[in-house]
Design an enzyme around this catalytic site. Structure first.
Site, PDB file in Angstrom:
ATOM      1  N   GLY A  36       0.823  -1.212   0.000  1.00 44.63           N
ATOM      2  CA  GLY A  36       0.000   0.000   0.000  1.00 44.63           C
ATOM      3  C   GLY A  36       0.852   1.255   0.000  1.00 44.63           C
ATOM      4  N   SER A 160      -5.614 -12.655  -2.202  1.00 44.53           N
ATOM      5  CA  SER A 160      -4.485 -13.589  -2.169  1.00 44.53           C
ATOM      6  C   SER A 160      -4.779 -14.784  -3.077  1.00 44.53           C
ATOM      7  CB  SER A 160      -4.294 -14.083  -0.737  1.00 44.53           C
ATOM      8  OG  SER A 160      -3.492 -15.231  -0.728  1.00 44.53           O
ATOM      9  N   TYR A 174      -6.677 -16.692   7.935  1.00 46.79           N
ATOM     10  CA  TYR A 174      -6.428 -15.791   6.802  1.00 46.79           C
ATOM     11  C   TYR A 174      -7.252 -16.197   5.581  1.00 46.79           C
ATOM     12  CZ  TYR A 174      -3.639 -13.141   3.352  1.00 46.79           C
ATOM     13  OH  TYR A 174      -3.214 -12.285   2.357  1.00 46.79           O
TER      14      TYR A 174
HETATM   15  N1  LIG Z   1       2.721 -10.077   1.481  1.00 46.95           N
HETATM   16  C1  LIG Z   1       2.120 -11.135   0.958  1.00 46.95           C
HETATM   17  O1  LIG Z   1       2.707 -12.237   0.815  1.00 46.95           O
HETATM   18  C2  LIG Z   1       0.711 -11.023   0.452  1.00 46.95           C
HETATM   19  C3  LIG Z   1       0.216 -12.072  -0.362  1.00 46.95           C
HETATM   20  C4  LIG Z   1      -1.075 -12.001  -0.837  1.00 46.95           C
HETATM   21  C5  LIG Z   1      -1.875 -10.923  -0.494  1.00 46.95           C
HETATM   22  N2  LIG Z   1      -1.381  -9.929   0.311  1.00 46.95           N
HETATM   23  C6  LIG Z   1      -2.275  -8.841   0.687  1.00 46.95           C
HETATM   24  O2  LIG Z   1      -1.661  -7.611   0.360  1.00 46.95           O
HETATM   25  C7  LIG Z   1      -2.170  -6.597   1.247  1.00 46.95           C
HETATM   26  C8  LIG Z   1      -1.007  -5.743   1.757  1.00 46.95           C
HETATM   27  O3  LIG Z   1      -0.159  -6.560   2.518  1.00 46.95           O
HETATM   28  P1  LIG Z   1       1.405  -6.276   2.696  1.00 46.95           P
HETATM   29  O4  LIG Z   1       2.104  -7.496   2.255  1.00 46.95           O
HETATM   30  O5  LIG Z   1       1.781  -4.970   2.133  1.00 46.95           O
HETATM   31  O6  LIG Z   1       1.496  -6.269   4.283  1.00 46.95           O
HETATM   32  P2  LIG Z   1       2.076  -5.194   5.321  1.00 46.95           P
HETATM   33  O7  LIG Z   1       3.380  -4.700   4.865  1.00 46.95           O
HETATM   34  O8  LIG Z   1       1.978  -5.866   6.633  1.00 46.95           O
HETATM   35  O9  LIG Z   1       1.013  -4.016   5.239  1.00 46.95           O
HETATM   36  C9  LIG Z   1      -0.274  -4.161   5.726  1.00 46.95           C
HETATM   37  C10 LIG Z   1      -0.905  -2.786   5.818  1.00 46.95           C
HETATM   38  O10 LIG Z   1      -2.190  -2.926   6.444  1.00 46.95           O
HETATM   39  C11 LIG Z   1      -2.266  -2.024   7.545  1.00 46.95           C
HETATM   40  N3  LIG Z   1      -3.069  -2.574   8.626  1.00 46.95           N
HETATM   41  C12 LIG Z   1      -2.865  -3.746   9.278  1.00 46.95           C
HETATM   42  N4  LIG Z   1      -3.764  -3.886  10.256  1.00 46.95           N
HETATM   43  C13 LIG Z   1      -4.544  -2.779  10.223  1.00 46.95           C
HETATM   44  C14 LIG Z   1      -5.640  -2.336  10.994  1.00 46.95           C
HETATM   45  N5  LIG Z   1      -6.128  -3.075  12.001  1.00 46.95           N
HETATM   46  N6  LIG Z   1      -6.214  -1.139  10.703  1.00 46.95           N
HETATM   47  C15 LIG Z   1      -5.723  -0.388   9.681  1.00 46.95           C
HETATM   48  N7  LIG Z   1      -4.700  -0.751   8.914  1.00 46.95           N
HETATM   49  C16 LIG Z   1      -4.116  -1.932   9.181  1.00 46.95           C
HETATM   50  C17 LIG Z   1      -0.814  -1.858   7.988  1.00 46.95           C
HETATM   51  O11 LIG Z   1      -0.600  -0.622   8.636  1.00 46.95           O
HETATM   52  P3  LIG Z   1      -0.480  -0.404  10.234  1.00 46.95           P
HETATM   53  O12 LIG Z   1       0.304  -1.553  10.784  1.00 46.95           O
HETATM   54  O13 LIG Z   1       0.154   0.939  10.314  1.00 46.95           O
HETATM   55  O14 LIG Z   1      -1.908  -0.401  10.664  1.00 46.95           O
HETATM   56  C18 LIG Z   1      -0.080  -1.839   6.665  1.00 46.95           C
HETATM   57  O15 LIG Z   1      -0.084  -0.546   6.113  1.00 46.95           O
HETATM   58  C19 LIG Z   1      -2.946  -7.331   2.343  1.00 46.95           C
HETATM   59  O16 LIG Z   1      -4.323  -7.243   2.106  1.00 46.95           O
HETATM   60  C20 LIG Z   1      -2.495  -8.771   2.187  1.00 46.95           C
HETATM   61  O17 LIG Z   1      -3.477  -9.684   2.613  1.00 46.95           O
HETATM   62  C21 LIG Z   1      -0.105  -9.961   0.783  1.00 46.95           C
END
Ligand SMILES: NC(=O)c1ccc[n+]([C@@H]2O[C@H](COP(=O)([O-])OP(=O)(O)OC[C@H]3O[C@@H](n4cnc5c(N)ncnc54)[C@H](OP(=O)(O)O)[C@@H]3O)[C@@H](O)[C@H]2O)c1
Length: 271
Positions: A36, A160, A174
């Protein structure tokens, strides 16, 4: 080499993206870290209004400063999306600025990989993932729909690849929560399309962000880099209704049909 095969490279034109987002408002949840955050930085255009969300204020402030330094235009609303007050804050803010959202990127997410026998006293794993991955985006969509419909806007759901595969051990919290929102969005999609709102589902593979960092076995796995994920999301902004899944998801589904039982036996043995 394997990485190249699994995730063929492509990039979208920044110029086209800038034109597409001219005078538009984009709401991105989970913009403080990871995918994001990179996406927000990519959309730093003079005439695009970015509204960023996440819990970590200082990180959101930092992203907004970078965006402004690069000539863009961003503001942020800090808060936990599992709290009603945060959702209310978003709409108070939009109302106070008299802006409607054109593009909603549902990106905030929480992932948990845990055995069910390590979860016996962790019911909160299930409520937390459902609250963030399912209920929060539903409420946001419900409240955004009147304005987003007037603008023939877009909803982009960062999902995902797991939701396209059979249910897997260790991913119950998840996979069920992401799958629930995916089904909900698919169900309302025809109605939205009829009113001019388009939806994109981006089924990402594992991406190298802090989300997968706790699982050490992913350290050496050939996973997608976060900038590649942002190119895919940018493509869905440019091309309304574009969906993405890695090319190898369908062969993997077939392999599961043939060898799923022995694969599951193996992962249970190794964990
Ligand atoms: N990384 C992977 O392997 C992967 C694979 C498939 C799909 N995805 C999807 O991609 C998206 C982004 O993930 P990412 O990999 O970039 O993970 P990330 O680096 O952990 O980022 C997650 C984001 O969500 C925010 N967040 C988490 N809990 C929150 C809450 N309770 N309220 C508001 N904001 C919240 C976090 O910000 P704060 O902590 O500041 O709140 C952070 O900005 C997610 O939907 C994830 O399911 C990721």
């Amino acid at each position: 080499m394997l990485h190249r095969i699994l995730y063929p490279k492509f990039s979208v034109s920044q110029k086209h993206l800038e034109q597409k987002l001219y005078n538009k408002t984009v709401l991105i949840t989970g913009a403080s870290f990871g995918i994001g955050r990179l996406l927000a930085e990519k959309l730093a255009f003079k005439n695009t209004n970015l509204v960023l969300m996440g819990r970590t204020s200082e990180k959101l402030k930092e992203v907004c400063e970078i965006i402004k330094k690069n000539g863009g235009n961003a503001s942020y609303i800090p808060g936990d999306l599992r709290d009603q007050s945060t959702i209310d804050d978003v709409f108070k803010y939009l109302k106070s600025k008299d802006v409607g959202v054109d593009v909603f990127v549902n990106n905030a997410g929480k992932s948990i990989r845990r055995s069910i026998y390590s979860s016996l006293d962790r019911f909160h794993d299930f409520t937390r993932t459902m609250n963030l991955n399912y209920y929060a985006p539903i409420e946001l969509v419900l409240k955004l729909l009147p304005e987003i419909s007037k603008r023939n806007g877009q909803i982009i759901n960062i999902s995902s690849f797991l939701v396209l595969l059979p249910a897997m051990p260790f991913w119950s919290a998840y996979q069920a929560s992401k799958g629930a929102f995916h089904t909900w969005l698919k169900s309302i999609q025809p109605e939205l399309n009829k009113r001019g709102v388009t939806c994109s589902n981006i089924y990402l593979p594992l991406v190298r962000t802090r989300m997968i960092a706790p699982t050490k076995k992913f350290d050496k796995a050939p996973v997608m880099e976060p900038h590649q994920a942002t190119e895919i999301i940018a493509k869905s902004i440019l091309k309304k209704g574009y969906n993405f899944k890695p090319w190898w998801v369908n062969p993997t589904r077939l392999a599961f049909k043939l060898f799923g039982k022995s694969y599951i036996k193996r992962i249970l043995k190794n964990n």
